[in-house]
Scaffold this active site. Structure first.
Site, short mmCIF file in Angstrom:
data_model
loop_
_atom_site.label_atom_id
_atom_site.label_comp_id
_atom_site.label_asym_id
_atom_site.label_seq_id
_atom_site.Cartn_x
_atom_site.Cartn_y
_atom_site.Cartn_z
N LYS A 11 39.84 29.93 46.32
CA LYS A 11 40.96 29.36 45.55
C LYS A 11 42.09 29.03 46.51
O LYS A 11 42.18 29.59 47.62
CB LYS A 11 41.47 30.33 44.48
CG LYS A 11 41.91 31.72 44.98
CD LYS A 11 43.33 31.88 45.45
CE LYS A 11 43.66 33.32 45.88
NZ LYS A 11 44.89 33.48 46.65
N ASP A 136 43.65 38.87 41.61
CA ASP A 136 43.10 37.52 41.59
C ASP A 136 41.76 37.42 40.89
O ASP A 136 41.25 36.31 40.71
CB ASP A 136 42.93 37.00 43.02
CG ASP A 136 44.24 36.55 43.64
OD1 ASP A 136 45.21 36.34 42.89
OD2 ASP A 136 44.27 36.41 44.87
#
Ligand SMILES: C[C@](O)(CO)[C@H](O)COP(=O)(O)OP(=O)(O)OC[C@H]1O[C@@H](n2ccc(N)nc2=O)[C@H](O)[C@@H]1O
Ligand SMILES: Nc1ncnc2c1ncn2[C@@H]1O[C@H](COP(=O)(O)OP(=O)(O)OP(=O)(O)O)[C@@H](O)[C@H]1O
Length: 286
Positions: A11, A136
């Site tokens: 990401k 996350d």
């Protein structure tokens, strides 16, 4: 028994604002997540004896602390399954890079084993288990580009353009905990709305602290800034810039010095993990 191979994509935090610090020491954030079509790969094979065995070693991470093993064990506990798994990891993402390698591995493990073991936990429950492993993990479980608030667990899906990125990985590993405990970190950025953010703007509040501590990151930013506006992702060390097409990103990538390896990848609103799951579902229904 049947094996399953699934991607664990990286990401980027396209921006990251720190709004304040909670009583438990964690920081309230606003961040914009998008996935990259580049990442690790995990292969799962079920075992009938309940053991979890990861067959790939990572430097500095022992077997039982690996987020993959911890995620698998958490899923066993939450579901009560008697099954175990042999797991192979193809590690492509730099560790401590701010591109979420460990979190993405954990999310792919939760989603992959839930599928393989047929434990049928819903996505929200998997994200909840994931949050206990790292801030996350939930966004990787859900697999859609998102504006995140809280410590990253309050997610609002967003539709972003999908440019090509050049990501530079300076050869240092930055500890997230170290950056969040720095007294010089900006912790009082006012909250913004997702609408005003998508209209442009934003920055990474961790970047000045990391640039000060890590010359390698500073140098990578100034190199990339010669071509396009460069920014750091997460708490570093990786930095990125966007390009209108792959060719232009590749051209700059070829010019990078040996001590600053980089890769070119496309920004994606639906993660490679979720694309693969959708493809598998289509094949089953065909
Ligand atoms: C910076 C981000 O990468 C942005 O996406 C994440 O918020 C960090 O997520 P992560 O790597 O999964 O981090 P965690 O493993 O949950 O936390 C590592 C350490 O960073 C600090 N930490 C992390 C997240 C957060 N919102 N506030 C914090 O203060 C805490 O000291 C924590 O012990
Ligand atoms: N499967 C794993 N892959 C990578 N790191 C792992 C894994 N399991 C445990 N770790 C530990 O977690 C630390 C952070 O790893 P990770 O690659 O997720 O960092 P990061 O990209 O900076 O993450 P983030 O963007 O979430 O801050 C590593 O330095 C390592 O000690």
């Amino acid at each position: 028994m049947r094996s399953l191979t699934l991607p664990a994509p990286a990401k980027l935090n396209l921006m990251l604002h720190i709004l304040g610090r909670r009583a438990d020491g964690y920081h309230e954030l606003q961040t914009l997540f998008q996935f990259l079509d580049h990442g690790d790969e995990l292969t799962f094979t079920p075992r009938s004896d309940g053991q979890i065995r990861l067959h790939t070693e990572l430097p500095g991470v022992d077997h039982d602390s690996n987020l993959i093993v911890r995620a698998a064990r958490q899923l066993q506990a939450a579901s009560g399954t008697a099954l175990g798994a042999d797991i192979q990891l193809l590690k492509r993402l730099p560790m401590g890079g701010g591109i979420g390698g460990g979190s993405s591995d954990a999310a792919t493990t939760l989603v992959g084993l839930n599928h393989l073991w047929q434990t049928r936990l819903g996505e929200d429950r998997l994200a909840q288990i994931g949050l206990s492993l790292g801030a996350d993990v939930p966004v990787f479980v859900h697999g859609h580009a998102a504006f995140a608030e809280g410590v990253g667990e309050r997610l609002q899906r967003v539709q972003l353009s999908e440019p090509w990125f050049l990501v530079i990985a300076p050869q240092v590993s930055v500890s997230t905990a170290e950056i969040f405990s720095d007294p010089e970190l900006t912790r009082n950025t006012p909250a913004i709305t997702v609408r005003s953010l998508l209209a442009g703007g934003g920055r990474n509040d961790c970047q000045p602290v990391v640039e000060k501590r890590y010359p390698e990151v500073r140098n990578a930013l100034s190199l990339l800034n010669k071509f396009v506006p460069a920014r750091m992702t997460g708490t570093g060390a990786c930095v990125f810039g966007s390009f209108p097409n792959k060719g232009e990103a590749d051209k700059v990538c070829r010019q990078l010095p040996d001590h600053m390896p980089g890769f070119v990848a496309q920004g994606r609103n639906v993660s490679m993990l979720h694309r693969k799951l959708a493809k598998m579902a289509q094949e089953v229904n065909a």
